[in-house]
Design a protein around this motif. Structure first.
Motif, mmCIF file in Angstrom:
data_model
loop_
_atom_site.group_PDB
_atom_site.id
_atom_site.type_symbol
_atom_site.label_atom_id
_atom_site.label_comp_id
_atom_site.label_asym_id
_atom_site.label_seq_id
_atom_site.Cartn_x
_atom_site.Cartn_y
_atom_site.Cartn_z
ATOM 1 N N ASP A 18 3.584 2.307 6.104
ATOM 2 C CA ASP A 18 3.950 1.140 5.310
ATOM 3 C C ASP A 18 5.221 0.511 5.881
ATOM 4 O O ASP A 18 6.097 1.215 6.396
ATOM 5 N N TYR A 68 7.041 -1.436 3.792
ATOM 6 C CA TYR A 68 7.841 -1.493 2.568
ATOM 7 C C TYR A 68 8.418 -2.870 2.284
ATOM 8 O O TYR A 68 9.363 -3.005 1.507
ATOM 9 N N GLU A 101 -0.452 -4.447 -6.193
ATOM 10 C CA GLU A 101 0.580 -3.460 -5.859
ATOM 11 C C GLU A 101 1.956 -3.949 -6.288
ATOM 12 O O GLU A 101 2.789 -3.155 -6.751
ATOM 13 N N LYS A 141 7.207 4.735 -2.370
ATOM 14 C CA LYS A 141 6.717 6.018 -1.856
ATOM 15 C C LYS A 141 5.977 6.786 -2.955
ATOM 16 O O LYS A 141 4.919 7.372 -2.714
ATOM 17 N N ARG A 165 2.664 4.923 -3.690
ATOM 18 C CA ARG A 165 1.675 5.142 -2.634
ATOM 19 C C ARG A 165 1.063 6.532 -2.746
ATOM 20 O O ARG A 165 -0.128 6.730 -2.536
ATOM 21 N N ASP A 187 -1.651 6.421 -5.325
ATOM 22 C CA ASP A 187 -2.579 5.280 -5.222
ATOM 23 C C ASP A 187 -2.227 4.131 -6.159
ATOM 24 O O ASP A 187 -3.106 3.468 -6.710
ATOM 25 N N GLU A 219 5.446 10.650 1.016
ATOM 26 C CA GLU A 219 5.487 9.673 2.108
ATOM 27 C C GLU A 219 6.747 9.801 2.972
ATOM 28 O O GLU A 219 7.226 8.816 3.532
ATOM 29 N N ARG A 255 -4.530 11.408 2.371
ATOM 30 C CA ARG A 255 -3.548 10.627 3.126
ATOM 31 C C ARG A 255 -2.667 11.551 3.960
ATOM 32 O O ARG A 255 -2.350 11.250 5.113
#
Length: 412
Positions: A40, A42, A51, A90, A93, A96, A231, A259
């Motif tokens: 990402d 960010y 999102e 983070k 993500r 989800d 993340e 992921r």
């Protein structure tokens, strides 16, 4: 005065049985070409509308909770700046972008950090000095600027060492605290900035790792990291992977998200250097993995850049360092990943009536040998030739070298 090998250097590639003519080429930076998961950025502006909505909802729910004034890694979570957004994204993500799940994960993490006293952990002396630099340590950066954390648990194959560190629950908990401390130091190197470096690289050496004995510790470390450092890892590289790793992997795989697993890179035993060179510059790779980095290097400032090259099977390469003045001292490092070939060094004076000087006699380098570091003071002007002979192998190998020349300060 120092001068270093920052410019292209002539190479002499020779194949057996027919030698190719001498040629020069520029050793270019090996560009990472990988299909690994794209990180990402960010940037909030690059998020999908849904999102962006989740991010705002998370902020609203966090403000209404008892954790509204909380901070993490020195960043106020509702401070309204980019750093706070990076941290919150983070957690989103990792779940989800499900706001309720993300908030629950964030709150549990904040509770754990308070109980664990994680914010002050990097300053503690936990008594594991002998494990630093061998079992878990931060060393250098990858080609994209990510800090790199190395892990190697092979030392625990010795029963005495295992009992000393994992002998009872108290010892295990102390080790886990130390391992989190190493990660915290790595996290503090991150930018927490959109478009910046916001994750680290993990390199785990599986050579000699006692699979059964470390099962409990491994599961606890994985659980701690996945629950509280979402993340934070861009790529997880496993090197010296043994054939039985598939069995171990099946044990902890259920604890990992899809992921997380998409970030894994596996490298079989004997291919560590070849794999790591794709991600990390050789001057930042530890010598035990085919690089040029030694623990004491940090005392001398940033590492001097190295030139990368490769040696094909059935080939001999001569690296010629020319223009060395009389009385100068040349210092060099050279390494070939998984050596298993012959190496030699000689100095050839420019004067026709002078003889070549053997600086290092031809010797067979073992696969486990680390980088060669040597120096030579010349009596007259000439060139240094470093030779690596791979003519008895069919395997292509990655390699690197660097040098500095210190001119004589003697006044005649």
């Amino acid at each position: 005065m120092d001068s270093s090998s920052l410019s292209p250097t002539p190479f002499d590639h020779q194949k057996t049985p027919i030698a190719e003519p001498k040629k020069s080429f520029i050793t270019s930076l090996i560009t990472l070409r990988s299909n690994r998961f794209k990180e990402d950025t960010y940037f909030v502006s690059e998020l999908k509308p849904s999102e962006q909505k989740s991010l705002q909802e998370l902020k609203t729910k966090l403000a209404a909770s008892s954790f509204g004034a909380s901070s993490m890694w020195g960043v106020q979570l509702l401070g309204g700046d980019d750093k706070a957004d990076v941290i919150l994204l983070k957690f989103l993500r990792a779940r989800d972008f499900k706001v309720s799940d993300s908030l629950r994960m964030l709150e549990k993490c904040l509770e754990w950090r308070e109980e664990f006293k994680a914010e002050k952990l990097t300053e503690e002396d936990l008594g594991f000095k002998d494990l630093e630099g061998t079992v878990a340590y931060m060393r250098g950066y990858d080609k994209e600027g990510h800090p790199v954390c190395y892990n190697a648990y092979g030392v625990f194959k010795e029963r005495d060492m295992y009992e000393r560190v994992f002998g009872d629950e108290e010892k295990l908990n102390k080790f886990l605290r130390w391992r989190v401390q190493v990660l915290e130091r790595g996290v503090k190197m991150l930018h927490f900035k959109p478009g910046g470096v916001n994750s680290i690289i993990q390199v785990t050496d599986l050579k000699d790792m006692p699979k059964r004995e470390l099962r409990v510790a491994s599961n606890q470390i994985l659980s701690l990291f996945q629950d509280n450092y979402p993340e934070m890892v861009a790529t997880k590289i496993f090197i010296n992977v043994p054939w039985y790793f598939s069995v171990i992997y099946s044990m902890f795989s259920p604890f990992l998200t899809h992921r997380t697993k998409s970030k894994f890179v596996m490298s079989k035993e004997g291919n560590a250097a070849e794999t790591l060179y794709k991600y990390i510059r050789p001057e930042d790779i530890p010598v035990q993995y085919g690089g040029l980095s030694r623990p004491t290097d940090s005392q001398n400032g940033p590492p001097k850049p190295a030139s990368e090259f490769s040696i094909k099977g059935g080939e001999k390469v001569n690296i010629q360092i020319e223009g060395i003045e009389g009385g100068a001292t040349i210092t060099w490092d050279i390494v070939v990943g998984g050596w298993d070939l012959e190496y030699t060094a000689e100095f050839v004076p420019n004067a026709e009536d002078s003889y070549a000087i053997v600086v290092e006699k031809p010797r067979k380098m073992k696969a486990t040998d680390e980088a060669v570091c040597n120096s030579f003071t010349t009596g007259e002007a000439g060139k240094l030739i470093l030779s690596v002979d791979n003519t008895l192998s069919r395997k292509k190998k990655v390699a690197a070298y660097r040098y500095t020349v210190r001119k004589s300060t003697t006044v005649v």
